[in-house]
Scaffold this motif. Structure first.
Motif, short mmCIF file in Angstrom:
data_model
loop_
_atom_site.label_atom_id
_atom_site.label_comp_id
_atom_site.label_asym_id
_atom_site.label_seq_id
_atom_site.Cartn_x
_atom_site.Cartn_y
_atom_site.Cartn_z
N TRP A 218 -13.74 -48.05 -3.07
CA TRP A 218 -14.86 -47.11 -3.11
C TRP A 218 -14.36 -45.74 -3.52
O TRP A 218 -13.86 -45.58 -4.63
CB TRP A 218 -15.60 -47.11 -1.77
N VAL A 219 -14.42 -44.72 -2.66
CA VAL A 219 -13.92 -43.40 -3.07
C VAL A 219 -12.62 -43.02 -2.36
O VAL A 219 -12.19 -41.88 -2.41
CB VAL A 219 -14.98 -42.29 -2.88
N ILE B 262 -11.42 -40.61 -8.42
CA ILE B 262 -10.29 -39.98 -9.11
C ILE B 262 -10.03 -38.59 -8.53
O ILE B 262 -8.88 -38.20 -8.29
CB ILE B 262 -10.55 -39.90 -10.62
N ASN B 263 -11.09 -37.83 -8.29
CA ASN B 263 -10.93 -36.51 -7.70
C ASN B 263 -10.29 -36.59 -6.31
O ASN B 263 -9.38 -35.81 -5.97
CB ASN B 263 -12.28 -35.80 -7.59
N ASN B 264 -10.75 -37.55 -5.51
CA ASN B 264 -10.18 -37.73 -4.18
C ASN B 264 -8.73 -38.18 -4.24
O ASN B 264 -7.89 -37.74 -3.44
CB ASN B 264 -11.01 -38.74 -3.38
N LEU B 265 -8.44 -39.04 -5.19
CA LEU B 265 -7.07 -39.54 -5.35
C LEU B 265 -6.12 -38.39 -5.70
O LEU B 265 -5.00 -38.29 -5.17
CB LEU B 265 -7.03 -40.61 -6.43
N LEU C 216 -19.87 -38.93 -1.49
CA LEU C 216 -18.71 -39.37 -2.27
C LEU C 216 -17.52 -38.42 -2.17
O LEU C 216 -16.46 -38.71 -2.71
CB LEU C 216 -19.10 -39.52 -3.74
N GLY C 217 -17.68 -37.30 -1.51
CA GLY C 217 -16.62 -36.32 -1.45
C GLY C 217 -15.73 -36.51 -0.23
O GLY C 217 -15.33 -37.63 0.10
N LEU C 218 -15.44 -35.41 0.47
CA LEU C 218 -14.58 -35.47 1.64
C LEU C 218 -15.40 -35.35 2.91
O LEU C 218 -16.37 -34.59 2.97
CB LEU C 218 -13.54 -34.35 1.60
N ALA C 219 -15.01 -36.10 3.92
CA ALA C 219 -15.67 -36.03 5.22
C ALA C 219 -15.09 -34.86 6.01
O ALA C 219 -14.15 -34.18 5.59
CB ALA C 219 -15.46 -37.35 5.97
N ASP D 172 -21.48 -40.57 -10.08
CA ASP D 172 -20.20 -40.91 -10.70
C ASP D 172 -19.20 -41.29 -9.61
O ASP D 172 -18.35 -40.49 -9.19
CB ASP D 172 -19.68 -39.73 -11.52
N VAL D 173 -19.32 -42.53 -9.12
CA VAL D 173 -18.47 -42.98 -8.03
C VAL D 173 -17.00 -42.99 -8.45
O VAL D 173 -16.12 -42.52 -7.72
CB VAL D 173 -18.90 -44.40 -7.56
#
Length: 222
Positions: free
Chosen positions: A52-53, A97-100, A14-17, A91-92
């Motif tokens: 999605w994320v 929200i964190n990625n945004l 769910l984080g960053l690639a 917590d998808v």
């Protein structure tokens, strides 16, 4: 049906690639077609159904911010199919929200936390310039999503979708039945333009389609 990773298991990252974008299944080639559609409509309203994320969103966010195009993202962030159980312990939405925030889009993007069909009812017909449909992947739900969002598109607006590949026969069937096939594809991303008098790729080449949109709808060339 959900999207397996290369090993065949469910990818719940769910984080960053590694490329700095949010994790997900949207490739750079998919992003190219999505960007191309958005660039035709500077300042137009963009809706992303199934964010999605935030990976697909990451491709268009800089363009939309620079052109002041409103962006709405639609998702319930509870998953479907094989991801439903996984989403109960992850917590998808919080990761989105964190990625945004990481992408600098928190103040620009409007979030609609609803199912696709319910969210479509909140938009007026002929009000959206581009809609990405990338929520459910089964035939009935994809067909329902297309039919719910198509009236919301402006004339010469763009419907973009994902996973137009035989691994997802429901998507291919729904797109083919509804439109006779996409106007354009790149990798697994597909695009259909809402043409005057319901003209489709069977009646116009892509070049002729672009000219008609410029003349009738004042859509800039690409």
């Amino acid at each position: 049906m959900e999207k397996p990773n290369k090993t065949g298991s469910i990818n719940i990252n769910l984080g960053l690639a590694e490329d700095g974008r949010p994790e997900g299944w949207f490739s750079n080639a998919d992003g190219e077609l999505y960007i191309k559609a958005d660039k035709k409509h500077p300042g137009g309203t963009i809706v992303e159904v199934g964010t999605w994320v935030g990976r697909s969103l990451s491709y268009i966010l800089p363009i939309c911010k620079s052109s002041n195009s409103p962006i709405y993202v639609v998702d319930h962030w509870t998953g479907s199919g094989d991801l439903t159980e996984e989403c109960k312990t992850n917590d998808v939405f919080g990761n989105f929200i964190n990625n945004l925030k990481y992408m600098g889009g928190f103040e620009h993007v409007k979030i609609i936390r609803k199912h696709s069909i319910e969210a479509a009812k909140t938009f007026k017909d002929n009000s959206i310039s581009v809609v990405l449909v990338d929520a459910s992947h089964d035939y009935e739900n994809v067909k329902a999503d297309i039919d719910a969002w198509w009236p919301k598109l402006k004339l010469c607006g763009e419907m973009v979708g994902h996973d137009y590949i035989m691994a997802y026969p429901g998507i291919v069937q729904a797109v083919n039945e509804r439109f006779g096939g996409p106007d354009e594809t790149n990798n697994s991303c597909w695009r259909v333009t809402k043409m005057p008098n319901r003209l489709t790729r069977n009646q116009l080449s892509i070049d002729a389609e672009a000219v008609l949109c410029q003349v009738v709808c004042q859509v800039p060339g690409t």
